[in-house]
Design an enzyme around this catalytic site. Sequence first.
Site, PDB file in Angstrom:
ATOM      1  N   ILE A 298       0.882  -1.215  -0.213  1.00  0.00           N
ATOM      2  CA  ILE A 298       0.189   0.126   0.007  1.00  0.00           C
ATOM      3  C   ILE A 298       0.703   1.305   0.093  1.00  0.00           C
ATOM      4  O   ILE A 298       0.883   2.135  -0.327  1.00  0.00           O
ATOM      5  CB  ILE A 298      -0.907  -0.032   0.895  1.00  0.00           C
ATOM      6  CG1 ILE A 298      -0.224  -0.562   2.873  1.00  0.00           C
ATOM      7  CG2 ILE A 298      -1.938  -1.168   1.301  1.00  0.00           C
ATOM      8  CD1 ILE A 298      -0.896   0.416   3.476  1.00  0.00           C
ATOM      9  N   CYS A 358      -1.975 -11.927  -0.051  1.00  0.00           N
ATOM     10  CA  CYS A 358      -0.974 -11.042   0.386  1.00  0.00           C
ATOM     11  C   CYS A 358       0.032 -11.405   1.969  1.00  0.00           C
ATOM     12  O   CYS A 358      -0.150 -12.833   1.984  1.00  0.00           O
ATOM     13  CB  CYS A 358      -1.451 -10.071   0.070  1.00  0.00           C
ATOM     14  SG  CYS A 358      -3.204  -8.785   0.398  1.00  0.00           S
ATOM     15  N   TRP A 362      -6.530  -8.266   2.045  1.00  0.00           N
ATOM     16  CA  TRP A 362      -7.679  -7.067   2.174  1.00  0.00           C
ATOM     17  C   TRP A 362      -7.472  -6.006   1.169  1.00  0.00           C
ATOM     18  O   TRP A 362      -7.998  -5.395   1.025  1.00  0.00           O
ATOM     19  CB  TRP A 362      -8.376  -6.962   3.418  1.00  0.00           C
ATOM     20  CG  TRP A 362      -6.929  -6.064   4.598  1.00  0.00           C
ATOM     21  CD1 TRP A 362      -6.170  -5.410   4.062  1.00  0.00           C
ATOM     22  CD2 TRP A 362      -6.944  -6.101   5.933  1.00  0.00           C
ATOM     23  NE1 TRP A 362      -5.013  -5.305   5.353  1.00  0.00           N
ATOM     24  CE2 TRP A 362      -6.087  -5.755   6.834  1.00  0.00           C
ATOM     25  CE3 TRP A 362      -7.928  -6.418   6.784  1.00  0.00           C
ATOM     26  CZ2 TRP A 362      -5.336  -5.567   7.929  1.00  0.00           C
ATOM     27  CZ3 TRP A 362      -6.998  -6.967   8.230  1.00  0.00           C
ATOM     28  CH2 TRP A 362      -6.642  -6.381   8.962  1.00  0.00           C
ATOM     29  N   ARG A 364      -3.895  -6.172  -1.517  1.00  0.00           N
ATOM     30  CA  ARG A 364      -4.280  -7.165  -3.153  1.00  0.00           C
ATOM     31  C   ARG A 364      -4.983  -8.053  -3.034  1.00  0.00           C
ATOM     32  O   ARG A 364      -5.153  -8.527  -4.654  1.00  0.00           O
ATOM     33  CB  ARG A 364      -2.675  -7.114  -3.100  1.00  0.00           C
ATOM     34  CG  ARG A 364      -1.448  -5.862  -3.134  1.00  0.00           C
ATOM     35  CD  ARG A 364      -0.307  -6.010  -2.580  1.00  0.00           C
ATOM     36  NE  ARG A 364       0.293  -6.660  -0.717  1.00  0.00           N
ATOM     37  CZ  ARG A 364       1.299  -6.853  -0.982  1.00  0.00           C
ATOM     38  NH1 ARG A 364       2.439  -6.398  -1.018  1.00  0.00           N
ATOM     39  NH2 ARG A 364       1.434  -6.880   0.467  1.00  0.00           N
ATOM     40  N   LYS A 400     -10.196  -2.753   4.059  1.00  0.00           N
ATOM     41  CA  LYS A 400     -10.409  -1.585   4.946  1.00  0.00           C
ATOM     42  C   LYS A 400     -11.085  -0.005   4.430  1.00  0.00           C
ATOM     43  O   LYS A 400      -9.632   1.057   4.847  1.00  0.00           O
ATOM     44  CB  LYS A 400      -9.420  -1.133   6.248  1.00  0.00           C
ATOM     45  CG  LYS A 400      -8.716  -2.755   6.473  1.00  0.00           C
ATOM     46  CD  LYS A 400      -7.821  -2.803   7.731  1.00  0.00           C
ATOM     47  CE  LYS A 400      -6.960  -2.096   7.249  1.00  0.00           C
ATOM     48  NZ  LYS A 400      -5.394  -2.222   8.636  1.00  0.00           N
TER      49      LYS A 400
END
Lengths: 594, 538
Positions: A298, A358, A362, A364, A400
Amino acid sequence: MDAHIPSTPKEPMMMELLADVSLLPGEDRIIDKDIIYICPFNGAVKGKVLITNFRLYFKSSYNDETVMLDVPLGAISRVEKMGGASSRGENSYGLDITCKDMRNLRFALKQEGHSRRDIFELLFKYAFPLSHGLPLFAYVTQEKYAENGWKIFKPMEEFRRQGLPNNKWRITFINEKYDFCDTYPHVLAVPFESKDEDLRRVATFRSRGRIPVLSWIHRENQAVIVRCSQPLVGMSGKRNRDDERYLDVIREMNHTTKLTIFDARPNVNAVANKATGGGYEGDEYQNAELVFLDIQNIHVMRESLKKLKDIVYPNVEESHWLSSLESTHWLEHVKLVLSGAIQVADKVSSGNSVVVHCSDGWDRTAQLTSLAMLMLDSHYRTLRGFQVLIEKEWISFGHKFASRIGHGDKNHADQDRSPIFVQFIDCVWQMTKQFPTAFEFNESLLLEILNHLYSCRFGTFLYNCESARDLHDLRSKTVSLWSLVNSKSEIYLNPFYSPESGRVLYPVASMRHLELWVSYYIRWNPRIRHKQQSPVEQRYKELLALRDEYLKKLEQLQLTDSFTSPCLSHSPTPNSSSPTSTSSQQFTHLHTPF
Amino acid sequence: MEFSEHIKTANVENVVLRQPLHPPARGTLCVTGHHLLFSDREERGSPQLLLLLRNIDATEKRMSASSGTITIKCKDLRVFQLDIPGMEQCLNIAHSIETLSCLGHVSEMYPFFYRPVDVNLQEQWGLSSPEKLFGQTKEFHDRWRLSSVNRDYSVCPSYPPTVIVPKVLDDESLKKVAKFRQGGRFPVLCYFHRKNAMVIMRSGQPLTGANRRRCKEDELLLQAVLGDSNKGFIIDTRSSQQAQQARMTGGGFESKSSYSCWKRLHRHMEKGRALQESLIKLVEACRDESHNMDRWLSKLENSKWLSHIQTALSTAGLLAECVERDGHSVLVHGSEGTDCTLLISTLAQIIMDPHCRTLEGFLTLLEREWLQAGHPFQERCAHSAYSHAHLQHESPVFLLLLDCVHQLWHQFPLALGFSDSLLLRLANEAYASNYGTFLCNNDQERCTHEVKTRTHCLFKALLKPSERDHYLNPLYEPTELAIWPSVQPQSLQLWTEFFLRWEPQIQHIEEAKKEIKNMISHWGKLVLDDSCSVSLNG
């Protein structure tokens, strides 16, 4: 945004500049003020700003070329004061606003009498309501729609559509109270032969208890897409026989010889995760092969999009546009996500079950499973099916959203923020470009979704997981984005949609065939925007009407005459697959429609 | 026929053809005077490959003891391979291809042999003439006239026999002006803007030379163009430095002192070799087979092709702005006035004039601004991006035009009446064709070789009922407004339908487009047959 505000008002007087703003039900005026908007394209523009509990609205005072801004406060990431009472220079005193949607706004105020104090404080408060103990606007709005979008996704219905439960897969309510895994949905599909005790033992070995569960099953070959988080291997290389056995059960169910585990991360990152207790499946998983998909985390994605913003806003890079674009690596990341999803879809359509994870499963993972499902299952390419896909793979499985977007939160530098969902929508857009007749929805839907990803007007993208949503009565207290979408669905439809169930779409994930989504990333720049957008939309509407007329006619003809003429039965109607060549490598025809 | 001298082996069996989008096939290869044919032994249907030898840009051969492989690179960017058994046969074939694909004589070219069954040569050639254009614009007859001063091509070899010029100048004066302009290309009218009576003129550069020669008639002519208005613009497609330098070699520009009412604007546009090299680099990047396509965007940028497009579109935009927005007449030239000059005058007309955006209008425009105006197609399109031959006059100016139109098409999907497959077709035909349209360098040469009586006209063929449907834009919705292109690099796109056309994905998108087209026409037919209220324009 929406058509609540007529964009070409007739001669408003200075005083009544803001009179024509039509507010949403439940939206309240907070403050309005004379202000100068420092427009990066037109220079300083005098006008009036209105701040409500939902939006920042600005309109210039001169009529000839109206400059208007209508920004949902949810799109604001940061508000800062610019200059001080003693700053010199024209327009050096004011507010600097950074937005989440690829733009920044600057306003200048009169330097006398602390003129910005009240507006700054109010804006700060209402842009970040959660940081000030206020509710998000979604809890305040009184909007009503004909359709209730919360009903679009019913997990059991979706499982039934996929043919589940069956003799191999069962539905479990082990997580009904979210005490099995607090970030998972309350209904899960798991192997029939795995008892709830087995699941609990597997959960101890998977990060945050996110055990492998079914996302999608291939009707014909029974191959499945299973998603989960990383195994808790750790530095010492721990093993868990239940986890190993569990994955092997999944493999055996459709006689897959080797279960493919797609680890979305780059190999090195997966290794590094061992240090924090995570890791990846090793050789102890016999009958399984592990493939790393090299998708960055991320933080890398956030920085990449930030670089992209730097070269498109406020000024677009002119002289070395393409190499600058290349150096953001944004398209390269899009390429890796897409090509990962292609590999997943390809395995499954050739009859091999796959596991995708990953680290936490939640970000990738959601990208990969949902894109692969979009390639494999034409239902998800319809307007409503796409909503189900997002509800299922993203919202219910605990992407998320609250942390990634930072709804209502003033902490703009939060390291948890990341444009993972934007990247997913970008990938979908790339697919719609490559398959112009395969999707029932159009670009406007994708743009609308991204608008409301930030706007906080709907409950859809709020909170991090289902348990939190239930706790806050989201479904009863807020409106779903799909209520809006499905109440005016005609503007989101692709007139050229011709459904071909059973066709697997493999987009080409090569740099040569990927484009920057200019109409999203650079949409604020009036020089880039294509000037004829609205006639195109108008034309598409006409075509949709024509198509509906055609379908009606066709139906009448079929009713009056049970033998349809050969000409009609071969015509490419939106409801029958058209005779395109099948020689191309791009499609695989499965023989049974889903 | 003398072609046979070049064909030692006409037929070879057991050849393997490997071409894009198709699985390898084994069959018979045949070389004729103008074609390369390949067909499967099993099927007696149409051949899998029927290629004009003229389409071949370069060949490479790789020999081994018992066989050889010829790689053929075409001007339409296709690359395919022939595995030919027998070294001698292979060498013979390769030799025939190399010789026959670049035969120099115009009269030996295929268009002179192409005889489709359904048309005869008596049909009138071409769509328009200066006479016709002049006849259509009666409102300007008080100030303009049709001159036949060039009836025997002696005044300007690259102009058509008749041209439109200001009425006040007689033919004798025109001859003097012609001597003062490069290539004899005296300023002629190419566009009337009906809305405000302004015009676009084009010419070659003035031959002022180092000692600042003047020509009274030339000044008079330009003064006459202005009429009552007191200001006009000259768009010079060279930088002002280049224009200065041109004086050293006898060329030059219109000086402020001699042409006081005219304001010069210099816009540097690349042409000639620079453009050809840009195309070569671009095609190289497009064919980069390396796995990750590393640095594709940088390579695309380095080819500079898109920046040439940007320059062309923005210069055309400037021209259209002068005429349409500011209401001035404009003269366009560079040095010869046969390349970039035509490029921007064409684009400006498409931007301003809705008629040029229809299928017929566009083809007529190309005929007027490229064929009759003397763009040297034969020289410019002798080779394309693959050729190893020493570059002479090759330059993809016309291809650049088509790409620019494609950008317009992309930015204004409703405004153009023709489809982008027309552009693709034209890009092919300009380099290798059954038709005589793009043969020769100018009208005079076409006349000498009797092109208009001994070959068929492409534009006529494209407008036949059987063909034209294919080239119409199903979304077309005519607008009277000018279509101002966005020239920001972010708005420009690679013309994938041309440059990546041999990749399966592009073929797939083309199929989808066809599907969309069929859909629209089906809806329209059924609904409109019953005279329903929904209207379908175009």
